[in-house]
Motif scaffolding. Structure first.
Motif, PDB file in Angstrom:
ATOM      1  N   ALA A  82      55.813  26.597  39.693  1.00  0.00           N
ATOM      2  CA  ALA A  82      54.995  26.433  38.503  1.00  0.00           C
ATOM      3  C   ALA A  82      55.797  26.604  37.224  1.00  0.00           C
ATOM      4  CB  ALA A  82      53.832  27.423  38.534  1.00  0.00           C
ATOM      5  N   ALA A 126      46.413  30.525  38.697  1.00  0.00           N
ATOM      6  CA  ALA A 126      47.732  30.676  38.076  1.00  0.00           C
ATOM      7  C   ALA A 126      47.446  31.045  36.617  1.00  0.00           C
ATOM      8  CB  ALA A 126      48.518  29.374  38.167  1.00  0.00           C
ATOM      9  N   TYR A 147      49.562  33.040  44.430  1.00  0.00           N
ATOM     10  CA  TYR A 147      50.337  32.730  43.230  1.00  0.00           C
ATOM     11  C   TYR A 147      50.968  34.037  42.777  1.00  0.00           C
ATOM     12  CZ  TYR A 147      51.778  30.988  38.706  1.00  0.00           C
ATOM     13  OH  TYR A 147      52.538  30.616  37.631  1.00  0.00           O
ATOM     14  N   SER A 178      52.279  36.088  40.164  1.00  0.00           N
ATOM     15  CA  SER A 178      52.207  36.128  38.693  1.00  0.00           C
ATOM     16  C   SER A 178      53.481  36.667  38.059  1.00  0.00           C
ATOM     17  CB  SER A 178      51.026  36.993  38.247  1.00  0.00           C
ATOM     18  OG  SER A 178      49.819  36.421  38.674  1.00  0.00           O
ATOM     19  N   LYS A 191      55.958  33.773  38.744  1.00  0.00           N
ATOM     20  CA  LYS A 191      55.324  32.532  38.294  1.00  0.00           C
ATOM     21  C   LYS A 191      55.589  31.383  39.263  1.00  0.00           C
ATOM     22  CE  LYS A 191      55.210  33.883  33.461  1.00  0.00           C
ATOM     23  NZ  LYS A 191      55.286  35.283  33.815  1.00  0.00           N
ATOM     24  N   PHE A 250      53.935  29.403  42.912  1.00  0.00           N
ATOM     25  CA  PHE A 250      52.912  29.197  43.933  1.00  0.00           C
ATOM     26  C   PHE A 250      53.600  29.369  45.281  1.00  0.00           C
ATOM     27  CE2 PHE A 250      49.615  27.489  46.419  1.00  0.00           C
ATOM     28  CZ  PHE A 250      50.110  26.491  47.232  1.00  0.00           C
TER      29      PHE A 250
END
Length: 203
Positions: free
Chosen positions: A25, A82, A170, A172, A175, A177
């Protein structure tokens, strides 16, 4: 609790690159590089909602090239948030081993853009018409970890996940997937489930 949409209302739109998906992502060159997008007028309507109010947003906008996301019928967590991108990733098949009318396997990967109420196609699915030639041309190779990758070393999800269930996440912090493939070392995916097997068998 404010509810902007139900899962059933979230299926429609794409915008991406043919061939290989930018699965990360944070990819600065891929279709998610500009995310989060500018908030559309529906965002203010959502913010103005009170508790237990619903807003029917209708179907999300379709991806200009790839049309509408079909969704996944085999996993309650096939749609993962996301937050930094103000959207969610959709992955997992709706039909086992299905090859869509355009010749792509239903191993496609989608991003729902909350701000734009639109779909972005991150990977349209494996193209059964070109897969064998791409392998012969070494555009697709197996890396040291046994993963199929493209020339930029990005992973290519060829029928990696049938039932999404809780196999999606996801990260975080990083960042990214991530998903856990359905098959394992002791239980490989049965050939019955391989979408486009006849078309791709030579490769």
């Amino acid at each position: 609790m404010r509810t902007a949409f139900g899962i059933g209302a979230i299926c429609v739109a794409l915008t991406a690159s043919v061939g290989t998906p930018p699965l990360l992502a944070q990819d600065q060159k891929g279709p998610l590089a500009g995310m989060p997008s500018r908030p559309g007028p529906h965002v203010e309507k959502i913010k103005a909602m009170g508790d237990n109010e619903w807003l029917n947003l209708g179907s999300p906008a379709a991806d200009p090239k790839w049309g509408k996301a079909r969704g996944s019928s085999w996993g309650a967590k096939a749609f993962v948030l996301a937050p930094d991108k103000r959207g969610a990733v959709l992955f997992g098949e709706g039909v086992h081993g299905y090859v869509k009318p355009d010749g792509h396997v239903m191993d496609d990967l989608w991003f729902y853009d909350l701000n734009a109420h639109a779909w972005t196609c991150l990977h349209p699915g494996t193209d059964t018409k070109t897969f064998t030639q791409r392998v012969k041309d070494k555009e697709l190779v197996i890396d040291g970890d046994g993963q199929l990758v493209d020339q930029d070393q990005r992973p290519v999800p060829v029928h990696q996940l049938v039932h999404a269930w809780g196999y999606l996440a996801y990260d975080s912090d990083r960042k990214k997937f991530a998903f856990l493939s359905w098959n394992g070392t002791d239980n490989p995916i049965p050939r019955y489930f391989l979408g486009g097997e006849k078309q791709m068998d030579e490769g």
